[in-house]
Scaffold this motif. Structure first.
Motif, PDB file in Angstrom:
ATOM      1  N   UNK A  18      -8.731 -25.213 -47.162  1.00  0.00           N
ATOM      2  CA  UNK A  18      -7.305 -25.060 -47.472  1.00  0.00           C
ATOM      3  C   UNK A  18      -6.927 -25.881 -48.709  1.00  0.00           C
ATOM      4  N   UNK A  19      -7.436 -27.092 -48.800  1.00  0.00           N
ATOM      5  CA  UNK A  19      -7.188 -27.951 -49.963  1.00  0.00           C
ATOM      6  C   UNK A  19      -7.669 -27.260 -51.237  1.00  0.00           C
ATOM      7  N   UNK A  20      -8.871 -26.687 -51.207  1.00  0.00           N
ATOM      8  CA  UNK A  20      -9.441 -26.040 -52.383  1.00  0.00           C
ATOM      9  C   UNK A  20      -8.665 -24.778 -52.759  1.00  0.00           C
ATOM     10  N   UNK A  21      -8.221 -23.999 -51.767  1.00  0.00           N
ATOM     11  CA  UNK A  21      -7.449 -22.785 -52.037  1.00  0.00           C
ATOM     12  C   UNK A  21      -6.087 -23.122 -52.642  1.00  0.00           C
ATOM     13  N   UNK A  22      -5.442 -24.143 -52.120  1.00  0.00           N
ATOM     14  CA  UNK A  22      -4.138 -24.527 -52.674  1.00  0.00           C
ATOM     15  C   UNK A  22      -4.289 -25.070 -54.099  1.00  0.00           C
ATOM     16  N   UNK A  23      -5.376 -25.758 -54.362  1.00  0.00           N
ATOM     17  CA  UNK A  23      -5.624 -26.241 -55.722  1.00  0.00           C
ATOM     18  C   UNK A  23      -5.794 -25.068 -56.683  1.00  0.00           C
ATOM     19  N   UNK A  24      -6.584 -24.062 -56.290  1.00  0.00           N
ATOM     20  CA  UNK A  24      -6.776 -22.887 -57.154  1.00  0.00           C
ATOM     21  C   UNK A  24      -5.436 -22.209 -57.435  1.00  0.00           C
ATOM     22  N   UNK A  25      -4.604 -22.084 -56.411  1.00  0.00           N
ATOM     23  CA  UNK A  25      -3.270 -21.498 -56.593  1.00  0.00           C
ATOM     24  C   UNK A  25      -2.444 -22.349 -57.553  1.00  0.00           C
ATOM     25  N   UNK A  34       1.318 -28.675 -56.355  1.00  0.00           N
ATOM     26  CA  UNK A  34       0.150 -28.169 -55.619  1.00  0.00           C
ATOM     27  C   UNK A  34      -1.129 -28.851 -56.079  1.00  0.00           C
ATOM     28  N   UNK A  35      -1.262 -29.061 -57.375  1.00  0.00           N
ATOM     29  CA  UNK A  35      -2.461 -29.717 -57.906  1.00  0.00           C
ATOM     30  C   UNK A  35      -2.534 -31.162 -57.415  1.00  0.00           C
ATOM     31  N   UNK A  36      -1.433 -31.878 -57.506  1.00  0.00           N
ATOM     32  CA  UNK A  36      -1.392 -33.283 -57.084  1.00  0.00           C
ATOM     33  C   UNK A  36      -1.724 -33.431 -55.602  1.00  0.00           C
ATOM     34  N   UNK A  37      -1.278 -32.486 -54.783  1.00  0.00           N
ATOM     35  CA  UNK A  37      -1.529 -32.552 -53.341  1.00  0.00           C
ATOM     36  C   UNK A  37      -3.001 -32.368 -52.993  1.00  0.00           C
ATOM     37  N   UNK A  71      -4.492 -17.159 -65.806  1.00  0.00           N
ATOM     38  CA  UNK A  71      -5.757 -17.503 -65.161  1.00  0.00           C
ATOM     39  C   UNK A  71      -5.732 -17.007 -63.722  1.00  0.00           C
ATOM     40  N   UNK A  72      -6.911 -16.794 -63.191  1.00  0.00           N
ATOM     41  CA  UNK A  72      -7.052 -16.464 -61.780  1.00  0.00           C
ATOM     42  C   UNK A  72      -8.395 -17.012 -61.318  1.00  0.00           C
ATOM     43  N   UNK A  73      -8.347 -17.942 -60.379  1.00  0.00           N
ATOM     44  CA  UNK A  73      -9.551 -18.538 -59.820  1.00  0.00           C
ATOM     45  C   UNK A  73      -9.824 -17.898 -58.461  1.00  0.00           C
ATOM     46  N   UNK A  74     -10.970 -17.240 -58.340  1.00  0.00           N
ATOM     47  CA  UNK A  74     -11.364 -16.607 -57.088  1.00  0.00           C
ATOM     48  C   UNK A  74     -12.501 -17.434 -56.503  1.00  0.00           C
ATOM     49  N   UNK A  75     -12.237 -18.028 -55.348  1.00  0.00           N
ATOM     50  CA  UNK A  75     -13.218 -18.900 -54.713  1.00  0.00           C
ATOM     51  C   UNK A  75     -14.137 -18.100 -53.803  1.00  0.00           C
ATOM     52  N   UNK A 125      -7.526 -34.669 -46.141  1.00  0.00           N
ATOM     53  CA  UNK A 125      -8.644 -34.430 -47.054  1.00  0.00           C
ATOM     54  C   UNK A 125      -8.107 -34.099 -48.442  1.00  0.00           C
ATOM     55  N   UNK A 126      -8.656 -34.800 -49.449  1.00  0.00           N
ATOM     56  CA  UNK A 126      -8.341 -34.509 -50.852  1.00  0.00           C
ATOM     57  C   UNK A 126      -9.596 -34.766 -51.691  1.00  0.00           C
TER      58      UNK A 126
END
Length: 178
Positions: A18-25, A34-37, A71-75, A125-126
């Motif tokens: 979830x942390x990684x998905x929110x960062x990509x968004x 969102x990035x800071x979180x 940009x679009x990051x697809x994990x 988790x961060x």
């Protein structure tokens, strides 16, 4: 029946994803909250073309380069190796970028892997450390003219063309001011 340790591991892995998905968004929208979180304040990044501490990273990625319009990051899959309150995570990523290279917009795609070290502090988790490994790169050439719709068919509303005219998903999720 799963043990408490197994269930906690499952929950930790899901919180990491979830942390990684929110960062990509957040990166796709250049959203500092969102990035800071997703990062600890003392985190570091190494993107090969840029490296530094988290405050410098945030200043670099927000507002981002003027030449990179979308940009679009697809994990992809994440391999998560838990060790108490730390985790080593490898996540595959395909990152699309619409770039103004001076002679018009071009569509590019980078394939790589994020190597993240995450830490769990006070139950959260961060990312503490991130390195991006580049596996491949593709330049697809001139970008589509969104004013023409897609595949010769016009759009019925402006919000269908992604983030080029605002992001309809912000309205979808109820973000104020969208």
């Amino acid at each position: 029946m799963a043990s408490a340790e197994e269930l906690n591991g499952f929950l930790d892995r899901e919180k990491i994803r979830d942390c990684l998905a929110r960062l990509a968004r957040g990166e796709d929208r250049r959203d500092p909250a969102l990035i800071t979180a997703a990062y600890w304040p003392d985190a570091t990044n190494d993107y090969g073309v840029w490296s530094g501490d988290f405050p410098a990273y945030l200043a670099w990625v927000v507002p981002g380069a003027d030449a990179i319009k979308v940009t679009q990051h697809v994990l992809g899959q994440s391999l998560i190796d838990l060790d108490g309150d730390t985790a080593r995570v490898e996540t595959h990523v395909n990152s699309y970028h619409r770039v103004d290279m001076g002679a018009g917009d071009r569509d590019t795609l980078i394939g790589g892997r994020y190597l993240d070290r995450l830490e769990k502090r006070d139950g959260e988790w961060r990312i503490a450390e991130r390195t991006l490994i580049y596996d491949w790169y593709q330049d697809f050439g001139a970008s589509i003219d969104w004013s023409q719709g897609v595949m010769g068919m016009p759009f019925s509303a402006e919000h269908f063309s992604g983030r080029t005219r605002g992001d309809f998903s912000e309205t979808f999720f109820g973000k104020k001011g969208a």
